[in-house]
Design a protein around this motif. Structure first.
Motif, PDB file in Angstrom:
ATOM      1  N   ARG A  30      -6.974  -5.271  -6.592  1.00  0.00           N
ATOM      2  CA  ARG A  30      -8.032  -5.150  -7.588  1.00  0.00           C
ATOM      3  C   ARG A  30      -9.023  -4.056  -7.253  1.00  0.00           C
ATOM      4  N   TRP A  31      -9.105  -3.638  -5.984  1.00  0.00           N
ATOM      5  CA  TRP A  31     -10.153  -2.694  -5.624  1.00  0.00           C
ATOM      6  C   TRP A  31      -9.658  -1.417  -4.938  1.00  0.00           C
ATOM      7  N   TRP A  32      -8.462  -1.397  -4.402  1.00  0.00           N
ATOM      8  CA  TRP A  32      -8.013  -0.165  -3.745  1.00  0.00           C
ATOM      9  C   TRP A  32      -7.889   0.955  -4.784  1.00  0.00           C
ATOM     10  N   PRO A  33      -8.472   2.147  -4.512  1.00  0.00           N
ATOM     11  CA  PRO A  33      -8.443   3.246  -5.491  1.00  0.00           C
ATOM     12  C   PRO A  33      -7.096   3.974  -5.513  1.00  0.00           C
ATOM     13  N   LEU A  34      -6.103   3.346  -6.108  1.00  0.00           N
ATOM     14  CA  LEU A  34      -4.750   3.904  -6.128  1.00  0.00           C
ATOM     15  C   LEU A  34      -4.686   5.252  -6.829  1.00  0.00           C
ATOM     16  N   ALA A  35      -5.526   5.468  -7.827  1.00  0.00           N
ATOM     17  CA  ALA A  35      -5.492   6.741  -8.551  1.00  0.00           C
ATOM     18  C   ALA A  35      -5.807   7.911  -7.627  1.00  0.00           C
ATOM     19  N   GLU A  36      -6.636   7.656  -6.603  1.00  0.00           N
ATOM     20  CA  GLU A  36      -7.018   8.729  -5.679  1.00  0.00           C
ATOM     21  C   GLU A  36      -6.261   8.668  -4.358  1.00  0.00           C
ATOM     22  N   LEU A  37      -5.919   7.462  -3.902  1.00  0.00           N
ATOM     23  CA  LEU A  37      -5.359   7.298  -2.560  1.00  0.00           C
ATOM     24  C   LEU A  37      -4.117   6.425  -2.623  1.00  0.00           C
ATOM     25  N   SER A  38      -2.965   7.069  -2.706  1.00  0.00           N
ATOM     26  CA  SER A  38      -1.702   6.334  -2.760  1.00  0.00           C
ATOM     27  C   SER A  38      -0.579   7.248  -2.284  1.00  0.00           C
ATOM     28  N   VAL A  39       0.559   6.657  -2.009  1.00  0.00           N
ATOM     29  CA  VAL A  39       1.743   7.415  -1.613  1.00  0.00           C
ATOM     30  C   VAL A  39       2.457   7.974  -2.835  1.00  0.00           C
ATOM     31  N   HIS A  40       2.502   7.198  -3.909  1.00  0.00           N
ATOM     32  CA  HIS A  40       3.266   7.587  -5.089  1.00  0.00           C
ATOM     33  C   HIS A  40       2.463   8.389  -6.107  1.00  0.00           C
ATOM     34  N   GLY A  41       1.194   8.644  -5.834  1.00  0.00           N
ATOM     35  CA  GLY A  41       0.399   9.481  -6.719  1.00  0.00           C
ATOM     36  C   GLY A  41       0.270   8.909  -8.118  1.00  0.00           C
ATOM     37  N   GLU A  42       0.575   9.712  -9.114  1.00  0.00           N
ATOM     38  CA  GLU A  42       0.429   9.270 -10.497  1.00  0.00           C
ATOM     39  C   GLU A  42       1.362   8.119 -10.852  1.00  0.00           C
ATOM     40  N   ARG A  43       2.404   7.912 -10.044  1.00  0.00           N
ATOM     41  CA  ARG A  43       3.346   6.828 -10.317  1.00  0.00           C
ATOM     42  C   ARG A  43       2.966   5.529  -9.634  1.00  0.00           C
ATOM     43  N   ALA A  44       1.819   5.520  -8.930  1.00  0.00           N
ATOM     44  CA  ALA A  44       1.399   4.318  -8.217  1.00  0.00           C
ATOM     45  C   ALA A  44       1.151   3.183  -9.197  1.00  0.00           C
ATOM     46  N   GLY A  45       1.691   2.012  -8.874  1.00  0.00           N
ATOM     47  CA  GLY A  45       1.527   0.868  -9.767  1.00  0.00           C
ATOM     48  C   GLY A  45       0.688  -0.248  -9.184  1.00  0.00           C
ATOM     49  N   SER A  46       0.909  -0.585  -7.894  1.00  0.00           N
ATOM     50  CA  SER A  46       0.186  -1.703  -7.291  1.00  0.00           C
ATOM     51  C   SER A  46       0.248  -1.595  -5.776  1.00  0.00           C
ATOM     52  N   VAL A  47      -0.654  -2.349  -5.121  1.00  0.00           N
ATOM     53  CA  VAL A  47      -0.617  -2.484  -3.666  1.00  0.00           C
ATOM     54  C   VAL A  47      -0.991  -3.924  -3.346  1.00  0.00           C
ATOM     55  N   ALA A  48      -0.336  -4.501  -2.323  1.00  0.00           N
ATOM     56  CA  ALA A  48      -0.591  -5.900  -1.984  1.00  0.00           C
ATOM     57  C   ALA A  48      -0.131  -6.186  -0.563  1.00  0.00           C
ATOM     58  N   PHE A  49      -0.739  -7.232   0.035  1.00  0.00           N
ATOM     59  CA  PHE A  49      -0.222  -7.800   1.271  1.00  0.00           C
ATOM     60  C   PHE A  49       0.922  -8.733   0.892  1.00  0.00           C
ATOM     61  N   VAL A  50       2.119  -8.455   1.380  1.00  0.00           N
ATOM     62  CA  VAL A  50       3.295  -9.249   1.040  1.00  0.00           C
ATOM     63  C   VAL A  50       4.066  -9.576   2.313  1.00  0.00           C
ATOM     64  N   ASP A  51       4.122 -10.857   2.666  1.00  0.00           N
ATOM     65  CA  ASP A  51       4.909 -11.298   3.833  1.00  0.00           C
ATOM     66  C   ASP A  51       4.572 -10.500   5.088  1.00  0.00           C
ATOM     67  N   GLY A  52       3.287 -10.289   5.327  1.00  0.00           N
ATOM     68  CA  GLY A  52       2.857  -9.656   6.561  1.00  0.00           C
ATOM     69  C   GLY A  52       2.882  -8.144   6.564  1.00  0.00           C
ATOM     70  N   VAL A  53       3.165  -7.522   5.444  1.00  0.00           N
ATOM     71  CA  VAL A  53       3.113  -6.066   5.360  1.00  0.00           C
ATOM     72  C   VAL A  53       2.287  -5.669   4.138  1.00  0.00           C
ATOM     73  N   ILE A  54       1.758  -4.450   4.188  1.00  0.00           N
ATOM     74  CA  ILE A  54       1.020  -3.902   3.044  1.00  0.00           C
ATOM     75  C   ILE A  54       1.977  -2.986   2.305  1.00  0.00           C
ATOM     76  N   LEU A 135     -14.272   1.461   0.956  1.00  0.00           N
ATOM     77  CA  LEU A 135     -15.127   0.311   1.213  1.00  0.00           C
ATOM     78  C   LEU A 135     -16.155   0.106   0.110  1.00  0.00           C
ATOM     79  N   GLY A 136     -16.564   1.190  -0.536  1.00  0.00           N
ATOM     80  CA  GLY A 136     -17.466   1.047  -1.674  1.00  0.00           C
ATOM     81  C   GLY A 136     -16.825   0.281  -2.810  1.00  0.00           C
ATOM     82  N   ARG A 137     -15.564   0.596  -3.114  1.00  0.00           N
ATOM     83  CA  ARG A 137     -14.843  -0.136  -4.153  1.00  0.00           C
ATOM     84  C   ARG A 137     -14.674  -1.606  -3.745  1.00  0.00           C
ATOM     85  N   TYR A 138     -14.346  -1.816  -2.469  1.00  0.00           N
ATOM     86  CA  TYR A 138     -14.190  -3.180  -1.976  1.00  0.00           C
ATOM     87  C   TYR A 138     -15.488  -3.967  -2.113  1.00  0.00           C
ATOM     88  N   ALA A 139     -16.622  -3.361  -1.754  1.00  0.00           N
ATOM     89  CA  ALA A 139     -17.908  -4.056  -1.822  1.00  0.00           C
ATOM     90  C   ALA A 139     -18.235  -4.473  -3.243  1.00  0.00           C
TER      91      ALA A 139
END
Length: 250
Positions: A30-54, A135-139
């Motif tokens: 809900r808060w990670w700025p995927l539009a600016e900071l992601s591996v997939h760039g414009e194709r980024a869809g989501s990020v989550a903690f899943v089974d001990g990995v991000i 951290l600003g987005r997280y706050a």
């Protein structure tokens, strides 16, 4: 071993430690700025903690692992390896602590392991700019989940008996020191002189948690020695913020 020191950032969020921990982990999408900071760039869809990995997933189903959880101690601490866009064997380490303080939770992030980078100093400098935005987005998300924030405007006016410029008065250093303390506490949003009124200035403070206006009044009148010593008078106005941009915390 790299001589580049760990990067440390602290921020107070308007939520209890259990809420702050939950928002950081299960709520990261809900808060990670995927539009600016992601591996997939414009194709980024989501990020989550899943089974001990991000895991970051693109909108076409591709996956990129950012790191692996190495310590999970809710609601006090989490640690994970960190290698977005890099192989797992050249990872850094991120440790995040959550400690209850008055009005919220002190969140402390420590990023180390720069020796895994080809240019450790450059990598640290890049994250030194990136983590405040994150951290600003997280706050902001933690405040929404935790029940609010107290905002106030402090209008400072030079006292009637002040002669000349307030900037030349030795008591002005006390005002600068007050602003420095509020900045170090993560409470200062902005401050500066008004451009259309000599001797007047505006300070914006933001404290985690609802109903803390009385504390802001105390800070404005007692912690600012320039007010106590008669350089400025101060008017504290509560402010109901309905829209804001991403916060950046030094």
């Amino acid at each position: 071993m790299s001589s580049v020191p760990p990067l440390r950032r602290e921020i107070v969020v308007a939520a209890t430690p259990d809420v702050a921990f939950d928002v950081f982990t299960s709520g990261i999408g809900r808060w990670w700025p995927l539009a600016e900071l992601s591996v997939h760039g414009e194709r980024a869809g989501s990020v989550a903690f899943v089974d001990g990995v991000i895991v970051e997933r693109s909108d076409t189903g591709e996956e990129a692992v950012w790191g692996t959880v190495t310590r999970w101690e809710p609601p006090g601490e989490i640690a994970f390896s960190w290698h977005p866009g890099r192989p797992a064997d050249v990872a850094g380490l991120v440790e995040v602590g959550f400690a209850a303080v008055e009005g919220g939770t002190l969140v402390t992030l420590r990023h180390s392991g720069w020796e895994s980078y080809a240019d450790p100093a450059a990598a640290r400098a890049e994250y030194d700019h990136g983590w405040p935005t994150v951290l600003g987005r997280y706050a902001e998300e933690a405040a929404r989940a935790g029940g609010g924030t107290t905002w106030a405007l402090l209008l400072h006016r030079a006292a009637d008996d002040v002669a000349g410029s307030v900037f030349d008065d030795p008591r002005f250093a006390e005002h600068v020191a007050f602003l420095g303390r509020r900045r170090a506490a993560g409470q200062l949003v902005a401050a500066g002189p008004l451009g259309d009124a000599a001797g007047e200035g505006l300070t914006v403070l933001r404290l985690p948690g609802a109903g803390r206006l009385a504390e802001i009044v105390r800070l404005a009148t007692e912690d600012d020695l320039s007010v106590r010593d008669g350089l400025f008078t101060v008017t504290v106005r509560p402010w109901r913020v309905t829209l804001s941009g991403p916060a950046v915390h030094p």
